[in-house]
Scaffold this motif. Structure first.
Motif, PDB file in Angstrom:
ATOM      1  N   VAL A   1      12.753  -2.517   4.623  1.00 25.15           N
ATOM      2  CA  VAL A   1      11.845  -2.931   6.048  1.00 25.15           C
ATOM      3  C   VAL A   1      10.637  -2.841   5.655  1.00 25.15           C
ATOM      4  O   VAL A   1      10.019  -2.128   4.553  1.00 25.15           O
ATOM      5  N   THR A   2       9.765  -3.523   6.248  1.00 23.85           N
ATOM      6  CA  THR A   2       8.424  -3.509   6.084  1.00 23.85           C
ATOM      7  C   THR A   2       7.836  -3.373   7.208  1.00 23.85           C
ATOM      8  O   THR A   2       8.217  -3.548   8.262  1.00 23.85           O
ATOM      9  N   GLU A   3       6.353  -2.878   7.229  1.00 26.73           N
ATOM     10  CA  GLU A   3       5.694  -2.507   8.508  1.00 26.73           C
ATOM     11  C   GLU A   3       4.172  -2.857   7.859  1.00 26.73           C
ATOM     12  O   GLU A   3       3.686  -2.402   6.737  1.00 26.73           O
ATOM     13  N   VAL A   4       3.259  -3.573   8.592  1.00 28.55           N
ATOM     14  CA  VAL A   4       1.863  -3.887   8.391  1.00 28.55           C
ATOM     15  C   VAL A   4       1.153  -2.603   8.851  1.00 28.55           C
ATOM     16  O   VAL A   4       1.203  -2.708   9.988  1.00 28.55           O
ATOM     17  N   ILE A   5       0.594  -2.025   7.927  1.00 32.62           N
ATOM     18  CA  ILE A   5      -0.154  -0.781   8.564  1.00 32.62           C
ATOM     19  C   ILE A   5      -1.641  -1.181   8.133  1.00 32.62           C
ATOM     20  O   ILE A   5      -2.542  -0.157   8.666  1.00 32.62           O
ATOM     21  N   GLY A   6      -2.165  -2.165   7.695  1.00 34.06           N
ATOM     22  CA  GLY A   6      -3.547  -2.362   7.287  1.00 34.06           C
ATOM     23  C   GLY A   6      -3.925  -1.643   5.863  1.00 34.06           C
ATOM     24  O   GLY A   6      -2.957  -1.079   5.221  1.00 34.06           O
ATOM     25  N   ALA A   7      -5.228  -1.464   5.607  1.00 34.88           N
ATOM     26  CA  ALA A   7      -5.747  -1.229   4.321  1.00 34.88           C
ATOM     27  C   ALA A   7      -5.544   0.263   4.471  1.00 34.88           C
ATOM     28  O   ALA A   7      -5.845   0.929   5.208  1.00 34.88           O
ATOM     29  N   VAL A   8      -5.417   1.099   3.334  1.00 43.77           N
ATOM     30  CA  VAL A   8      -5.466   2.495   3.307  1.00 43.77           C
ATOM     31  C   VAL A   8      -6.825   2.992   2.652  1.00 43.77           C
ATOM     32  O   VAL A   8      -6.996   2.311   1.481  1.00 43.77           O
TER      33      VAL A   8
ATOM     34  N   LYS B   1      11.180   1.877   2.958  1.00 46.12           N
ATOM     35  CA  LYS B   1      10.065   1.141   3.867  1.00 46.12           C
ATOM     36  C   LYS B   1       8.955   1.015   3.094  1.00 46.12           C
ATOM     37  O   LYS B   1       8.445   1.739   2.108  1.00 46.12           O
ATOM     38  N   VAL B   2       8.415  -0.236   3.081  1.00 47.38           N
ATOM     39  CA  VAL B   2       7.334  -0.974   2.257  1.00 47.38           C
ATOM     40  C   VAL B   2       6.150  -0.864   3.116  1.00 47.38           C
ATOM     41  O   VAL B   2       6.368  -1.864   4.523  1.00 47.38           O
ATOM     42  N   ASN B   3       5.009  -0.375   3.151  1.00 47.61           N
ATOM     43  CA  ASN B   3       3.747  -0.413   3.933  1.00 47.61           C
ATOM     44  C   ASN B   3       2.817  -1.495   3.350  1.00 47.61           C
ATOM     45  O   ASN B   3       2.802  -1.265   2.132  1.00 47.61           O
ATOM     46  N   LEU B   4       2.494  -2.390   4.208  1.00 50.45           N
ATOM     47  CA  LEU B   4       1.779  -3.354   3.666  1.00 50.45           C
ATOM     48  C   LEU B   4       0.347  -3.438   4.477  1.00 50.45           C
ATOM     49  O   LEU B   4      -0.068  -3.190   5.588  1.00 50.45           O
ATOM     50  N   ALA B   5      -0.675  -4.167   3.751  1.00 52.91           N
ATOM     51  CA  ALA B   5      -2.154  -3.960   4.190  1.00 52.91           C
ATOM     52  C   ALA B   5      -2.033  -5.384   4.954  1.00 52.91           C
ATOM     53  O   ALA B   5      -2.908  -5.140   5.823  1.00 52.91           O
ATOM     54  N   ASP B   6      -1.196  -6.311   4.725  1.00 49.86           N
ATOM     55  CA  ASP B   6      -1.297  -7.646   5.491  1.00 49.86           C
ATOM     56  C   ASP B   6      -0.076  -8.359   5.500  1.00 49.86           C
ATOM     57  O   ASP B   6       0.826  -8.106   4.665  1.00 49.86           O
ATOM     58  N   PRO B   7       0.248  -9.091   6.657  1.00 56.22           N
ATOM     59  CA  PRO B   7       1.717  -9.839   6.468  1.00 56.22           C
ATOM     60  C   PRO B   7       1.749 -10.829   5.476  1.00 56.22           C
ATOM     61  O   PRO B   7       2.914 -11.112   4.963  1.00 56.22           O
TER      62      PRO B   7
ATOM     63  N   VAL C   1       0.654  -1.251   0.068  1.00 53.14           N
ATOM     64  CA  VAL C   1       0.067  -0.007   0.221  1.00 53.14           C
ATOM     65  C   VAL C   1       0.862   1.241   0.133  1.00 53.14           C
ATOM     66  O   VAL C   1       0.399   2.383  -0.242  1.00 53.14           O
ATOM     67  N   GLY C   2       2.259   1.115   0.337  1.00 49.89           N
ATOM     68  CA  GLY C   2       2.946   2.298   0.129  1.00 49.89           C
ATOM     69  C   GLY C   2       4.464   1.910   0.200  1.00 49.89           C
ATOM     70  O   GLY C   2       4.926   1.037   0.823  1.00 49.89           O
ATOM     71  N   ILE C   3       5.427   2.687  -0.296  1.00 51.56           N
ATOM     72  CA  ILE C   3       6.726   2.710  -0.524  1.00 51.56           C
ATOM     73  C   ILE C   3       7.239   4.088  -0.270  1.00 51.56           C
ATOM     74  O   ILE C   3       7.000   5.051  -0.907  1.00 51.56           O
ATOM     75  N   GLY C   4       8.262   4.149   0.786  1.00 53.55           N
ATOM     76  CA  GLY C   4       8.959   5.318   1.138  1.00 53.55           C
ATOM     77  C   GLY C   4      10.193   5.147   1.618  1.00 53.55           C
ATOM     78  O   GLY C   4      10.864   4.064   1.512  1.00 53.55           O
ATOM     79  N   LEU C   5      10.733   6.430   2.351  1.00 53.88           N
ATOM     80  CA  LEU C   5      12.170   6.469   2.955  1.00 53.88           C
ATOM     81  C   LEU C   5      11.866   6.440   4.326  1.00 53.88           C
ATOM     82  O   LEU C   5      11.048   7.201   4.697  1.00 53.88           O
ATOM     83  N   ALA C   6      12.893   5.819   5.014  1.00 54.26           N
ATOM     84  CA  ALA C   6      12.885   5.959   6.409  1.00 54.26           C
ATOM     85  C   ALA C   6      14.187   6.269   6.947  1.00 54.26           C
ATOM     86  O   ALA C   6      15.231   5.503   6.339  1.00 54.26           O
ATOM     87  N   ARG C   7      14.524   6.991   7.922  1.00 50.81           N
ATOM     88  CA  ARG C   7      15.817   7.139   8.552  1.00 50.81           C
ATOM     89  C   ARG C   7      15.822   6.330   9.692  1.00 50.81           C
ATOM     90  O   ARG C   7      15.180   6.084  10.551  1.00 50.81           O
ATOM     91  N   ARG C   8      17.174   5.544   9.922  1.00 50.84           N
ATOM     92  CA  ARG C   8      17.645   4.853  10.889  1.00 50.84           C
ATOM     93  C   ARG C   8      19.033   5.199  11.084  1.00 50.84           C
ATOM     94  O   ARG C   8      19.814   6.008  10.562  1.00 50.84           O
ATOM     95  N   ALA C   9      19.343   4.797  12.379  1.00 55.78           N
ATOM     96  CA  ALA C   9      20.694   5.003  12.942  1.00 55.78           C
ATOM     97  C   ALA C   9      21.906   4.728  11.889  1.00 55.78           C
ATOM     98  O   ALA C   9      22.709   5.378  11.822  1.00 55.78           O
TER      99      ALA C   9
END
Length: 71
Positions: free
Chosen positions: A61-68, A39-45, A25-33
């Motif tokens: 990296v991925t994160e499950v955020i649910g449906a947008v 960062k890829v946002n997912l609707a489900d695992p 559901v989304g692809i962006g950048l994220a800052r880490r140490a």
């Protein structure tokens, strides 16, 4: 460690690769140490196995955020 320019290039590559993939559901950048990651946002695992762990040496990296949904 990835700089912002490398992460942007990797994001573009990954966006083309994952275009139309169900559950993404989304692809962006994220800052880490350690620098920037894609960062890829997912609707489900269930979509996670289709996302690579890195693109051109940039960590993904991925994160499950649910449906947008629109507001």
């Amino acid at each position: 460690m990835s700089d912002r320019a490398a992460a942007r290039a990797a994001k573009t590559t990954l966006a083309h690769r994952l275009a139309g993939e169900p559950g993404v559901v989304g692809i962006g950048l994220a800052r880490r140490a350690s620098g920037y990651v894609v960062k890829v946002n997912l609707a489900d695992p269930a979509a996670a196995p289709r996302v690579p762990g890195d693109v051109d040496g940039v960590r993904v990296v991925t994160e499950v955020i649910g449906a947008v949904r629109p507001l």
